[in-house]
Scaffold this motif. Structure first.
Motif, PDB file in Angstrom:
ATOM      1  N   ASP A  15       0.826  -1.207   0.000  1.00  0.00           N
ATOM      2  CA  ASP A  15       0.000   0.000   0.000  1.00  0.00           C
ATOM      3  C   ASP A  15       0.861   1.258   0.000  1.00  0.00           C
ATOM      4  O   ASP A  15       0.545   2.235  -0.691  1.00  0.00           O
ATOM      5  CB  ASP A  15      -0.929  -0.014   1.217  1.00  0.00           C
ATOM      6  N   PHE A  16       1.968   1.242   0.757  1.00  0.00           N
ATOM      7  CA  PHE A  16       2.862   2.393   0.834  1.00  0.00           C
ATOM      8  C   PHE A  16       3.457   2.709  -0.542  1.00  0.00           C
ATOM      9  O   PHE A  16       3.498   3.869  -0.967  1.00  0.00           O
ATOM     10  CB  PHE A  16       3.979   2.110   1.836  1.00  0.00           C
ATOM     11  N   GLU A  17       3.904   1.681  -1.261  1.00  0.00           N
ATOM     12  CA  GLU A  17       4.471   1.895  -2.590  1.00  0.00           C
ATOM     13  C   GLU A  17       3.433   2.463  -3.547  1.00  0.00           C
ATOM     14  O   GLU A  17       3.732   3.357  -4.349  1.00  0.00           O
ATOM     15  CB  GLU A  17       5.027   0.591  -3.148  1.00  0.00           C
ATOM     16  N   GLN A  18       2.212   1.944  -3.466  1.00  0.00           N
ATOM     17  CA  GLN A  18       1.162   2.423  -4.356  1.00  0.00           C
ATOM     18  C   GLN A  18       0.798   3.871  -4.055  1.00  0.00           C
ATOM     19  O   GLN A  18       0.574   4.674  -4.975  1.00  0.00           O
ATOM     20  CB  GLN A  18      -0.068   1.526  -4.239  1.00  0.00           C
ATOM     21  N   ARG A  19       0.738   4.217  -2.777  1.00  0.00           N
ATOM     22  CA  ARG A  19       0.423   5.593  -2.407  1.00  0.00           C
ATOM     23  C   ARG A  19       1.565   6.540  -2.763  1.00  0.00           C
ATOM     24  O   ARG A  19       1.347   7.675  -3.149  1.00  0.00           O
ATOM     25  CB  ARG A  19       0.132   5.682  -0.907  1.00  0.00           C
TER      26      ARG A  19
ATOM     27  N   ARG B 113      12.239   0.047  -6.457  1.00  0.00           N
ATOM     28  CA  ARG B 113      11.624  -1.221  -6.847  1.00  0.00           C
ATOM     29  C   ARG B 113      10.351  -0.987  -7.650  1.00  0.00           C
ATOM     30  O   ARG B 113      10.096  -1.675  -8.649  1.00  0.00           O
ATOM     31  CB  ARG B 113      11.322  -2.051  -5.601  1.00  0.00           C
ATOM     32  N   ALA B 114       9.532   0.001  -7.235  1.00  0.00           N
ATOM     33  CA  ALA B 114       8.268   0.267  -7.936  1.00  0.00           C
ATOM     34  C   ALA B 114       8.525   0.741  -9.361  1.00  0.00           C
ATOM     35  O   ALA B 114       7.847   0.305 -10.303  1.00  0.00           O
ATOM     36  CB  ALA B 114       7.460   1.301  -7.162  1.00  0.00           C
ATOM     37  N   MET B 115       9.509   1.639  -9.551  1.00  0.00           N
ATOM     38  CA  MET B 115       9.816   2.130 -10.893  1.00  0.00           C
ATOM     39  C   MET B 115      10.408   0.998 -11.733  1.00  0.00           C
ATOM     40  O   MET B 115      10.078   0.854 -12.921  1.00  0.00           O
ATOM     41  CB  MET B 115      10.789   3.308 -10.804  1.00  0.00           C
ATOM     42  N   ASN B 116      11.269   0.208 -11.138  1.00  0.00           N
ATOM     43  CA  ASN B 116      11.871  -0.922 -11.842  1.00  0.00           C
ATOM     44  C   ASN B 116      10.802  -1.905 -12.305  1.00  0.00           C
ATOM     45  O   ASN B 116      10.800  -2.372 -13.446  1.00  0.00           O
ATOM     46  CB  ASN B 116      12.870  -1.610 -10.913  1.00  0.00           C
ATOM     47  N   ARG B 117       9.857  -2.199 -11.411  1.00  0.00           N
ATOM     48  CA  ARG B 117       8.786  -3.122 -11.749  1.00  0.00           C
ATOM     49  C   ARG B 117       7.901  -2.543 -12.856  1.00  0.00           C
ATOM     50  O   ARG B 117       7.467  -3.254 -13.760  1.00  0.00           O
ATOM     51  CB  ARG B 117       7.965  -3.426 -10.503  1.00  0.00           C
ATOM     52  N   GLY B 118       7.658  -1.211 -12.780  1.00  0.00           N
ATOM     53  CA  GLY B 118       6.834  -0.557 -13.794  1.00  0.00           C
ATOM     54  C   GLY B 118       7.445  -0.616 -15.179  1.00  0.00           C
ATOM     55  O   GLY B 118       6.744  -0.788 -16.184  1.00  0.00           O
ATOM     56  N   VAL B 119       8.766  -0.485 -15.244  1.00  0.00           N
ATOM     57  CA  VAL B 119       9.454  -0.538 -16.537  1.00  0.00           C
ATOM     58  C   VAL B 119       9.273  -1.894 -17.186  1.00  0.00           C
ATOM     59  O   VAL B 119       8.869  -2.010 -18.356  1.00  0.00           O
ATOM     60  CB  VAL B 119      10.960  -0.227 -16.368  1.00  0.00           C
TER      61      VAL B 119
ATOM     62  N   THR C 228      13.064   2.006 -26.202  1.00  0.00           N
ATOM     63  CA  THR C 228      11.766   1.461 -25.803  1.00  0.00           C
ATOM     64  C   THR C 228      10.980   2.523 -25.037  1.00  0.00           C
ATOM     65  O   THR C 228      11.516   3.196 -24.161  1.00  0.00           O
ATOM     66  CB  THR C 228      11.948   0.223 -24.902  1.00  0.00           C
ATOM     67  N   THR C 229       9.710   2.660 -25.380  1.00  0.00           N
ATOM     68  CA  THR C 229       8.835   3.617 -24.690  1.00  0.00           C
ATOM     69  C   THR C 229       8.051   2.888 -23.598  1.00  0.00           C
ATOM     70  O   THR C 229       7.414   1.860 -23.867  1.00  0.00           O
ATOM     71  CB  THR C 229       7.860   4.277 -25.671  1.00  0.00           C
ATOM     72  N   VAL C 230       8.108   3.428 -22.375  1.00  0.00           N
ATOM     73  CA  VAL C 230       7.408   2.801 -21.250  1.00  0.00           C
ATOM     74  C   VAL C 230       6.743   3.880 -20.400  1.00  0.00           C
ATOM     75  O   VAL C 230       7.105   5.063 -20.464  1.00  0.00           O
ATOM     76  CB  VAL C 230       8.366   1.987 -20.352  1.00  0.00           C
ATOM     77  N   THR C 231       5.780   3.454 -19.599  1.00  0.00           N
ATOM     78  CA  THR C 231       5.136   4.336 -18.619  1.00  0.00           C
ATOM     79  C   THR C 231       5.654   3.972 -17.240  1.00  0.00           C
ATOM     80  O   THR C 231       5.502   2.823 -16.796  1.00  0.00           O
ATOM     81  CB  THR C 231       3.605   4.191 -18.665  1.00  0.00           C
ATOM     82  N   LEU C 232       6.264   4.951 -16.577  1.00  0.00           N
ATOM     83  CA  LEU C 232       6.881   4.725 -15.269  1.00  0.00           C
ATOM     84  C   LEU C 232       5.992   5.245 -14.142  1.00  0.00           C
ATOM     85  O   LEU C 232       5.483   6.372 -14.233  1.00  0.00           O
ATOM     86  CB  LEU C 232       8.212   5.469 -15.176  1.00  0.00           C
ATOM     87  N   PRO C 233       5.801   4.496 -13.057  1.00  0.00           N
ATOM     88  CA  PRO C 233       5.164   5.081 -11.864  1.00  0.00           C
ATOM     89  C   PRO C 233       6.166   6.000 -11.166  1.00  0.00           C
ATOM     90  O   PRO C 233       7.331   5.635 -10.981  1.00  0.00           O
ATOM     91  CB  PRO C 233       4.839   3.857 -11.010  1.00  0.00           C
ATOM     92  N   ILE C 234       5.740   7.209 -10.833  1.00  0.00           N
ATOM     93  CA  ILE C 234       6.623   8.158 -10.154  1.00  0.00           C
ATOM     94  C   ILE C 234       5.919   8.732  -8.935  1.00  0.00           C
ATOM     95  O   ILE C 234       4.690   8.783  -8.873  1.00  0.00           O
ATOM     96  CB  ILE C 234       7.077   9.309 -11.082  1.00  0.00           C
ATOM     97  N   GLU C 235       6.740   9.154  -7.963  1.00  0.00           N
ATOM     98  CA  GLU C 235       6.183   9.761  -6.754  1.00  0.00           C
ATOM     99  C   GLU C 235       5.625  11.148  -7.064  1.00  0.00           C
ATOM    100  O   GLU C 235       4.548  11.513  -6.617  1.00  0.00           O
ATOM    101  CB  GLU C 235       7.266   9.842  -5.686  1.00  0.00           C
ATOM    102  N   SER C 236       6.381  11.943  -7.832  1.00  0.00           N
ATOM    103  CA  SER C 236       5.974  13.275  -8.266  1.00  0.00           C
ATOM    104  C   SER C 236       6.988  13.739  -9.296  1.00  0.00           C
ATOM    105  O   SER C 236       8.047  13.130  -9.471  1.00  0.00           O
ATOM    106  CB  SER C 236       5.933  14.256  -7.079  1.00  0.00           C
ATOM    107  N   VAL C 237       6.681  14.825  -9.985  1.00  0.00           N
ATOM    108  CA  VAL C 237       7.628  15.407 -10.943  1.00  0.00           C
ATOM    109  C   VAL C 237       8.915  15.807 -10.227  1.00  0.00           C
ATOM    110  O   VAL C 237      10.024  15.566 -10.715  1.00  0.00           O
ATOM    111  CB  VAL C 237       6.996  16.625 -11.651  1.00  0.00           C
ATOM    112  N   LYS C 238       8.760  16.383  -9.042  1.00  0.00           N
ATOM    113  CA  LYS C 238       9.918  16.836  -8.265  1.00  0.00           C
ATOM    114  C   LYS C 238      10.853  15.674  -7.927  1.00  0.00           C
ATOM    115  O   LYS C 238      12.079  15.805  -7.994  1.00  0.00           O
ATOM    116  CB  LYS C 238       9.426  17.515  -6.989  1.00  0.00           C
TER     117      LYS C 238
END
Length: 325
Positions: free
Chosen positions: A229-233, A257-263, A276-286
């Motif tokens: 849950d923490f990683e998802q939030r 780990r979350a960004m790696n898994r997303g790639v 390769t084009t991928v969509t990465l989960p990110i915490e924020s732009v900052k």
């Protein structure tokens, strides 16, 4: 306390053969004079320990003597689960307990199996700490571990990221978790189960008042659910990027780990350039900006526009710095 130490002396001599007074003192965390007194007490109690003088000398047991006083206390039995991470046991205040428990177990093993244990310890080592990070200072970890072990309520003041920064809570500590070299703990606060980082504790007062642990509480399951849950939030936004083959090779070592898994979950075929084009989960732009800068010229941000703009500004600043002309 002394009876336990005397047994430890016997078990050490039984397990390792001849040891000097200094070696025994180092193992037990006492002075050499204390070792002398302990050896004398063992002799008076009828334990056949004798001293051999001169170079290479030391204390040892008469050949063939073995004690069977190897019963584990509850605390020693519990500490066996930390046998693979002695540094963690020491931080929890269980270092001496773990040492005694290991000695008791080895004393009870047949000689052949005892040798196997020693060989395994010589060949395999577990280091749970993460790379490239200073070890956190956790002055309250040992007291917290005692509260968990003895089911004692506690009052803590801790530091959090939002205002008010310093908050006091009445807690019932249920368990402690070591994650990649960082200590966390799970506690019941009022009617809810919460997770905290041990290093955020500013003060801790352990009460004499005990509490009943929830009958259905499962530390491993609770931690796994909280971590997911923490990683998802944490990674609630996303970015679309192009990655070179070099970037794909480096991401497992540089990204969370979350960004790696997303790639690698959404990995599609490369374009004609091999990117390769991928969509990465990110915490924020900052937060994503410095993370992606670590890939240098092997990543291109396509969206969001704000993140692409930050990468462009950083690239221009780098060019101005390294190639002013």
């Amino acid at each position: 306390m002394r009876a336990s130490r005397l047994l430890s002396v016997v078990l050490l001599l039984q397990d390792r053969g001849r040891l000097t007074a200094q070696q025994l003192a180092d193992e037990l965390g006492v002075s050499v004079r204390t070792v002398y007194r302990d050896i004398e007490a063992l002799g008076e109690a009828g334990v056949p320990v004798y001293a051999e003088m001169g170079a290479g000398g030391g204390y040892q047991l008469v050949d063939g003597y073995r004690t069977r006083l190897t019963g584990l206390t509850p605390q020693e039995a519990g500490s066996i689960f930390l046998a693979g991470v002695p540094s963690a046991a020491a931080e929890l205040g269980l270092g001496a307990v773990l040492t005694t428990a290991e000695l008791k177990l080895r004393a009870a093993l047949p000689a052949r199996l005892n040798r196997s244990v020693g060989e395994i310890k010589d060949r395999f080592h577990l280091d749970p700490a993460g790379w490239f990070r200073e070890t956190e200072t956790n002055p309250y970890l040992s007291d917290l571990a005692r509260a968990v072990w003895e089911r004692r309520r506690a009052r803590m003041m801790y530091r959090r990221w939002r205002a008010p920064r310093e908050v006091t809570r009445e807690i019932e500590p249920l368990g402690i978790v070591l994650k990649a070299g960082v200590w966390y703990f799970v506690a019941k606060v009022s009617s809810s189960i919460r997770t905290y980082r041990v290093s955020t504790i500013l003060s801790l007062e352990v009460s004499e008042e005990t509490f009943e642990r929830p009958a259905d509480f499962d530390l491993a399951a609770t931690w796994s659910e909280w971590a997911t849950d923490f990683e998802q939030r944490l990674h609630k936004d996303s970015a679309v990027v192009r990655l070179s083959p070099v970037a794909l090779d480096r991401i497992p070592y540089l990204m969370s780990r979350a960004m790696n898994r997303g790639v690698f979950t959404g990995l599609g075929p490369p374009d004609p350039d091999g990117w390769t084009t991928v969509t990465l989960p990110i915490e924020s732009v900052k937060h994503a900006h410095p993370e992606l800068l670590r890939l240098g010229g092997d990543v291109e941000v396509l969206s969001p526009p704000e993140l692409r703009g930050l990468m462009r500004e950083s690239a221009r600043a780098m060019v101005a710095l390294y190639d002013p002309a």
